[in-house]
Design an enzyme around this catalytic site. Structure first.
Site, PDB file in Angstrom:
ATOM      1  N   ALA A  75       0.866  -1.180   0.000  1.00 23.59           N
ATOM      2  CA  ALA A  75       0.000   0.000   0.000  1.00 23.59           C
ATOM      3  C   ALA A  75       0.903   1.230   0.000  1.00 23.59           C
ATOM      4  O   ALA A  75       0.834   2.094   0.862  1.00 23.59           O
ATOM      5  CB  ALA A  75      -0.918   0.006   1.222  1.00 23.59           C
ATOM      6  N   LEU A  78       1.303   4.958  -4.369  1.00 25.83           N
ATOM      7  CA  LEU A  78       1.707   5.588  -5.630  1.00 25.83           C
ATOM      8  C   LEU A  78       2.534   6.851  -5.408  1.00 25.83           C
ATOM      9  O   LEU A  78       2.383   7.859  -6.104  1.00 25.83           O
ATOM     10  CB  LEU A  78       0.458   5.891  -6.478  1.00 25.83           C
ATOM     11  CG  LEU A  78      -0.429   4.662  -6.763  1.00 25.83           C
ATOM     12  CD1 LEU A  78      -1.747   5.074  -7.383  1.00 25.83           C
ATOM     13  CD2 LEU A  78       0.288   3.662  -7.647  1.00 25.83           C
ATOM     14  N   CYS A 135      -6.827   3.873  -9.954  1.00 19.54           N
ATOM     15  CA  CYS A 135      -6.735   4.933  -8.952  1.00 19.54           C
ATOM     16  C   CYS A 135      -8.117   5.341  -8.439  1.00 19.54           C
ATOM     17  O   CYS A 135      -9.114   5.215  -9.135  1.00 19.54           O
ATOM     18  CB  CYS A 135      -6.050   6.161  -9.550  1.00 19.54           C
ATOM     19  SG  CYS A 135      -4.352   5.881 -10.034  1.00 19.54           S
TER      20      CYS A 135
END
Length: 308
Positions: A75, A78, A135
């Protein structure tokens, strides 16, 4: 019949000429600079960069990685320094790697994707854009952009409108029908697809009774998801004629061949880069050896050749 040693591993992927069908998973290879210190990365079919968004993203709090049977749950969130930094600092350095550079693009709204590609278009280095449509869509309450076919079609179409370079839609497996999403991406004008992104997952520490990730949930990658990814490639290839990058748990040439037989034109090495940085080289050599042993002249002849 004697063995043929003149194997053609080259692939024309959505107009991109690749010496072989091997690339790397976004976020597992940086931009190629560090790996180039270990081996000449120009031998790869393409380098797919870590994802980039319009503005810098800080990512999630730690811990951001947890072990899982047959893989890992991450996790990271990004994390990246933003598109302008990519254009000014990173792309000029990787231009000399003499490789096809596919830039992975992120965003929390359709507008962010479009604006990010506009910034990246000021560089002549990218040969294609892989849009991560997994996303969260801030305009839809945080639901993934990639779970709604209409949203996927609109997003791909908007990205196509600001570039002449191929758009590769990277699809999430966390949907009811990945074929429906694939066909929506095609309807929007996608030039190719990447299957699959990570599988939604969670791990709990039974001593503390708390999630092992600060973000609570994350994405499972590694060998554990390979059968899921192979099926996704097979299912999509049957109904959609777009070229496919197959990714998910590939650790060796045998894994890569499974994906190609299922319908992938190109294979992508992800988590394996963390445990063995030479996996890509081993896969390329293994593909060549398989073709020699089986008297296959062109690797492209294996695409979708599974017999059902």
């Amino acid at each position: 019949m004697g063995e043929n040693k003149n194997v053609d591993l080259s692939i024309n992927f959505a107009g991109i000429s690749m010496p072989n069908p091997v690339t790397v998973g976004s976020g597992t290879f940086g931009a190629g600079l560090e790996f180039n210190e270990l081996f000449d990365v120009s031998v790869l079919g393409a380098i797919t960069t870590k994802g980039v968004s319009l503005e810098a993203w800080a990512g999630n709090e730690s811990p951001r990685i947890a072990k899982a049977t047959g893989g890992m749950i991450n996790a990271i969130g990004l994390q990246n320094p933003g598109a302008s930094y990519m254009v000014e600092e990173v792309l000029p350095k990787i231009k000399d790697l003499n490789s096809n550079i596919i830039v992975n693009v992120l965003g929390k709204s359709q507008e962010e994707y479009v604006e990010t590609i506009k910034v990246l278009e000021t560089s002549d280095v990218p040969c294609a854009y892989e849009i991560n449509i997994s996303c969260p869509n801030v305009k839809s309450g945080g639901l993934s952009l990639g779970t709604d076919p209409k949203c996927v079609q609109s997003l791909v179409s908007a990205c196509k409108n600001v570039t002449n370079k191929p758009i590769i839609a990277k699809l999430t497996p966390n949907v009811t029908s990945i074929t429906e999403i694939a066909l929506a991406a095609k309807a929007g004008g996608a030039d190719a697809l990447t299957l699959i992104n990570t599988v939604a997952a969670m791990a709990i520490d039974i001593k503390t009774r708390r999630p092992k990730l600060a973000n609570v949930c994350g994405g499972l990658s590694g060998p554990a998801i390979k059968p899921i990814a192979v099926k996704a490639v097979y299912d999509v290839h049957k109904v959609c004629d777009l070229p496919i990058i197959g990714i998910g748990g590939i650790t060796c040439a045998q894994d890569a061949i499974e994906f190609i037989l299922a319908g992938a034109s190109v294979v992508s090495i992800g988590s394996a880069n963390f445990t063995n940085p030479f996996t890509t080289l081993e896969v390329i050599k293994g593909l060549e050896n398989y073709c020699i042993k089986n008297n296959i002249l062109k690797i492209s002849d294996l695409i979708g050749a599974v017999e059902v």
